[in-house]
Scaffold this active site. Structure first.
Site, PDB file in Angstrom:
ATOM      1  N   LYS A  20       0.842  -1.201   0.000  1.00 49.74           N
ATOM      2  CA  LYS A  20       0.000   0.000   0.000  1.00 49.74           C
ATOM      3  C   LYS A  20       0.874   1.247   0.000  1.00 49.74           C
ATOM      4  CE  LYS A  20      -0.090  -0.380   4.983  1.00 49.74           C
ATOM      5  NZ  LYS A  20      -0.664  -1.111   6.104  1.00 49.74           N
ATOM      6  N   ARG A  68      -9.833   0.004  14.646  1.00 52.63           N
ATOM      7  CA  ARG A  68      -9.788   0.768  13.396  1.00 52.63           C
ATOM      8  C   ARG A  68     -10.860   0.186  12.497  1.00 52.63           C
ATOM      9  NH1 ARG A  68      -4.146   1.069  10.032  1.00 52.63           N
ATOM     10  NH2 ARG A  68      -4.631  -1.117   9.601  1.00 52.63           N
ATOM     11  N   TYR A 103      13.700  32.292   4.310  1.00 49.23           N
ATOM     12  CA  TYR A 103      12.438  32.929   4.712  1.00 49.23           C
ATOM     13  C   TYR A 103      12.391  33.221   6.205  1.00 49.23           C
ATOM     14  CZ  TYR A 103      10.197  31.769   0.273  1.00 49.23           C
ATOM     15  OH  TYR A 103       9.852  31.682  -1.039  1.00 49.23           O
ATOM     16  N   MET A 143       9.955  25.392  -0.115  1.00 48.80           N
ATOM     17  CA  MET A 143       9.128  24.431  -0.842  1.00 48.80           C
ATOM     18  C   MET A 143       9.973  23.466  -1.684  1.00 48.80           C
ATOM     19  SD  MET A 143       6.036  25.144  -3.517  1.00 48.80           S
ATOM     20  CE  MET A 143       5.065  26.145  -2.426  1.00 48.80           C
TER      21      MET A 143
HETATM   22  C1  LIG Z   1       0.124  -1.856   6.840  1.00 48.42           C
HETATM   23  C2  LIG Z   1      -0.370  -3.061   7.426  1.00 48.42           C
HETATM   24  C3  LIG Z   1       0.493  -4.090   7.803  1.00 48.42           C
HETATM   25  C4  LIG Z   1       1.982  -3.995   7.780  1.00 48.42           C
HETATM   26  O1  LIG Z   1       2.437  -3.304   8.927  1.00 48.42           O
HETATM   27  P1  LIG Z   1       3.999  -3.062   9.183  1.00 48.42           P
HETATM   28  O2  LIG Z   1       4.030  -2.479  10.522  1.00 48.42           O
HETATM   29  O3  LIG Z   1       4.439  -2.107   8.157  1.00 48.42           O
HETATM   30  O4  LIG Z   1       4.635  -4.363   9.080  1.00 48.42           O
HETATM   31  C5  LIG Z   1      -0.081  -5.281   8.254  1.00 48.42           C
HETATM   32  N1  LIG Z   1      -1.420  -5.418   8.324  1.00 48.42           N
HETATM   33  C6  LIG Z   1      -2.285  -4.445   7.997  1.00 48.42           C
HETATM   34  C7  LIG Z   1      -3.724  -4.675   8.115  1.00 48.42           C
HETATM   35  C8  LIG Z   1      -1.787  -3.220   7.551  1.00 48.42           C
HETATM   36  O5  LIG Z   1      -2.632  -2.242   7.238  1.00 48.42           O
END
Ligand SMILES: *Cc1c(COP(=O)(O)O)cnc(C)c1O
Length: 812
Positions: free
Chosen positions: A478, A577, A706, A755
């Site tokens: 992701k 979550r 700045y 920036m």
């Molecule tokens: C991002 C994520 C992981 C991986 O977590 P890390 O701490 O980067 O290893 C595992 N499970 C879920 C559901 C996640 O969203």
């Protein structure tokens, strides 16, 4: 070419955009047919497993290939001779476009350059298809011709031969309607008894041309070509030339065509380029363009990147790259090109063995020695066995290497160095001089994130080593693969047989599928309106609450697919979550029951809230226990096994006893061990680099940037670095909080981060404009940066903005 009547080239198997013969050139697996041709080193069929893995499903192999059964989804066509089939299918393809005008180019030299020039001149008003690079061989020609499709209005293809009889074959594939003969040089002499035979052989390309274009000034060429059926269209100073040169005055050429006088400008000074350009002028004249228009278009040729590439090299050198072929004629052209360059740099020639057969090698190398003197080359580097054996024929300062890798190593170890010189790199293709060029070229200078794919693999293996061999691994890609680019990562992971990939959104999964990723994919936060898409692309949505489950129910009512829809279920055991709470278990089961025949629950998982911190150990273990119970109930209810998973990167290191059926690896793959227990076992994956844009000296008391926040406490030297908060260098790094590394030394940020730029103090550092600057990497870790601004490594890594170029490398 005997026609293999048993193959029906109109069948759907042959419907493919790309014909592939070199596995490294794979671009679109689903649109590719791979031809297993045998090379000098490897059999083509050795590449089938790799290509199949990448998604190629169509293969042409020889009848003795007996492993087809291993590739369930692939189709194999078995033939006697794969090269011949490659040629036949392209011949069939060419014949589908009988009305397409095609220019066929042959001759000893300059085929590629003339083809490229003609393309530049004609694509202005025509849709032109041409040979890529110098694809002019028994393999290159078929690959070129295969590109033809109905939108094209003109084809331009080159043909080259290395053996008697080859040209007839190429003629049948190209079917040129207009022939262009470039010239007759000394290349490939040994293959032919004499000049006449060579000419005769090449002339076969023109057998069915209705017109043939050439220079009238060579009597033997004229004698040969006038025996063809096609109409002759020639140029030259010869009285009979259809397009006659009356006078040449510098670049100005006075022409006579059908009794009318015309004037054009050829934008080159050397003889070879003049001749090449005149061939182009003749073609355009033949096609009916006005001289005014021809003259206008000729000016386009000046700025063309040519076969001879000119590049900035290291240490003030200039590189001229010519890696396509290597014969005396070509060498002569390259040397005169080198001579035209304005710089007054001493000249160096790096030359590979000449592959043309020359009866007397000593004569050949003496001839090279003459050329070296004639063109005032001061330094000579020879690569190859023949050159090494003929060292004594070269009478200037010279060095010799048996092969390209010897030279490469010598450059790497600085046993051989280059400084303020012009270097002509001239090598036959098999010497792979592009590898030398890569070492000598000046590196790209801009902000970039360098990703070490070897380190990715190393880290993956480290985590696998913590697990039972049977435990599956899902890698979370992701957020653009934690900032490191999802495609390249995903391909590396697929290659190393990771079991699952995890993405945040359905779109990301679709993109991976479209790029040839076939590894199962879980989508973390799918939206119900993407169920259709996910089903089609075999993406498994994470179902995390009742609403989602109801939406799924609705979707499945309409869905007529036979196979069940694969989904995963998230149980919230304390992260709070996403996920079904433990209390929701009964209703979850009830609803699952309703759709049980239409779904397949592939996995059930939970996410740990504090796996990296000892203080939360009890909490974590409690989460695991709760999850165990819930997952078991779900499995019982469904009556089949599901993949149960709960550990993230931190969890793999601290709770390997709870690895269950699968783990979900994230940040650890990128070399960051959040527990800091096993940090030393991981390798750095990402290095963020920028460059010094400017250096200034500042008097004590003056201010920088700045808000005038940076104040010089003494007389200082300041460097402006080409990275700012818009690139992901957080503004909290302002005023000494952040540091960078320049030439091995720490340079603190001074003033506010802007920036696109940041100023650092380099008072005690020896540096010049253009020097590399490391923002994070091996010696300045992401974890250190995160600490300095009170955030977590995840944020530093994923903040590197998309405008920063990602560069991937692999030592291999
Ligand atoms: C991002 C994520 C992981 C991986 O977590 P890390 O701490 O980067 O290893 C595992 N499970 C879920 C559901 C996640 O969203």
């Amino acid at each position: 070419m005997s026609t293999n009547t048993s193959i029906d080239f109109s069948s759907s198997f042959w419907n493919a955009k790309y014909l592939l013969i070199d596995s490294r050139m794979l671009t679109a697996p689903s649109q590719t047919i791979f031809f297993a041709l045998n090379g000098p080193k490897r059999e083509g069929s050795e590449f089938i497993p790799e290509l199949y893995d990448k998604g190629v499903r169509k293969f042409v192999v020889t009848v003795d290939f007996d492993k087809g059964y291993l590739y369930k989804e692939a189709t194999f066509v078995y033939v006697e001779n794969t090269l011949q089939t490659l040629q036949e299918v392209t011949k069939y393809h060419r014949e589908l476009y009988p009305d397409l005008p095609v220019i066929g180019i042959t001759g000893s030299n300059a085929k590629t350059i003339i083809k490229e020039w003609l393309y530049t001149l004609l694509e202005v008003d025509k849709n032109v298809v041409k040979s890529p690079k110098s694809y002019n061989s028994q393999i290159g020609v078929p690959l070129s011709v295969w590109q033809i499709d109905k939108k094209h209005e003109l084809g331009i293809f080159e043909a080259g031969i290395s053996k008697i009889d080859e040209m007839k074959n190429l003629q049948r594939i190209i079917l040129p309607s207009i022939g262009l003969f470039t010239n007759l040089g000394s290349a490939h002499d040994k293959l032919f008894d004499n000049r006449v035979q060579k000419l005769h052989e090449k002339g076969f390309l023109f057998d069915e041309c209705h017109s043939i274009i050439y220079c009238r000034d060579h009597e033997d060429i004229h004698e040969e070509l006038r025996q063809k059926n096609g109409e002759l269209f020639h140029w030259g100073v010869h009285q009979e030339a259809a397009l006659r040169i009356e006078e040449i005055e510098n670049q100005l050429v006075y022409l006579n065509f059908k009794g009318n006088k015309h004037q054009i400008t050829i934008p080159f000074n050397d003889e070879a380029s003049f001749e090449n350009a005149m061939h182009c002028v003749a073609v355009l004249t033949y096609l009916g363009y006005s001289f005014e228009e021809i003259n206008r278009r000729l000016s386009f040729l000046k700025s063309l990147p040519m076969r001879l590439e000119r590049k900035e090299g290291i240490n003030g050198t200039v590189l001229i790259n010519d890696f396509y072929n290597n014969d005396l004629g070509g060498l002569q052209i390259a040397l005169s090109f080198m001579g035209q360059n304005q710089e007054n740099l001493p000249k160096t020639l790096i030359l590979s063995d000449l592959l043309q057969g020359h009866n007397d090698k000593t004569v050949l190398y003496q001839k090279i020695n003459e050329l070296i003197h004639e063109h005032e080359i001061e330094r000579f580097i020879g690569v190859g066995n023949h050159l090494s054996q003929h060292q004594n024929d070269i009478t200037i300062d010279s060095q010799f290497f048996k092969n390209t890798s010897e030279l490469k190593n010598a450059i790497r170890k600085q046993q051989i160095t280059f400084n303020k010189e012009m270097i002509l790199l001239k090598g036959a293709r098999q010497y792979e001089f592009e590898k030398i060029a890569a070492l000598l070229q000046r590196k790209i200078h801009s902000t970039r994130l360098e990703i070490n794919l070897d380190a990715v693999v190393h880290n993956l293996m480290f985590y696998k080593a913590q697990l039972q061999p049977s435990t599956k691994v899902m890698v979370m890609v992701k957020a653009l693969g934690y900032g490191s680019g999802k495609h390249e990562l995903a391909h590396t992971l697929q290659y190393h047989l990771v079991d699952y990939l995890g993405v945040a959104f359905a779109d990301e999964g679709v993109e991976l599928r479209e790029n040839g990723i076939r590894t199962p994919i879980m989508v973390l936060t799918p939206s119900p309106d993407s169920f259709e898409t996910m089903r089609r692309f075999q993406l498994e949505p994470e179902i995390y609450n009742l609403e989602m489950l109801e939406a799924l129910e609705d979707f499945l009512e309409e869905d007529e697919n036979e196979t069940p829809f694969a989904i995963q279920i998230n149980i919230d055991t304390g992260m709070h979550r996403l996920g079904f709470t433990v209390a929701e278990l009964p209703i979850l089961l009830e609803k699952l029951g309703k759709i049980a025949s239409k779904v397949k629950v592939t996995g059930v998982f939970t996410h740990l809230a504090g796996a990296d911190e000892e203080q939360h150990n009890n909490y974590t273990l409690n989460q695991v226990q709760e999850f165990d119970k819930v997952a078991a109930s779900i499995e019982d209810f469904l009556g089949y096994k599901v993949i149960k998973h709960c550990l993230n990167s931190a969890g793999i290191v601290r709770f390997p006893e709870h690895q269950m059926d699968m783990v979900r690896l994230g940040i650890g793959l990128h070399g960051i061990e959040v527990n800091r227990i096993k940090q030393d076992d991981l390798q750095t994956v990402a290095t963020l680099k920028s460059v010094i844009a400017q250096i200034k000296t500042i008097k004590k008391g003056e201010t920088i940037g700045y808000g005038r926040k940076g104040v010089a406490s003494k007389d200082m030297k300041i460097a402006t670095i080409g990275i700012g908060y818009a690139d992901g260098f957080n503004r909290h790094f302002s005023n000494g909080v952040g540091k960078m590394i320049i030439n091995g030394k720490i340079a603190p940020v001074i003033g506010n981060v802007c920036m696109d730029m940041t100023m650092v103090d380099i008072t005690d550092i020896n540096a010049i404009v253009g020097d590399d600057v490391v923002i994070f990497g091996e010696d300045l870790s992401i974890t250190q940066l995160a600490k300095a601004i009170d955030t977590i490594p995840y944020e530093i890594l994923t903040s590197v903005s998309s405008r920063v170029k990602r560069v991937y490398y692999m030592e291999g």
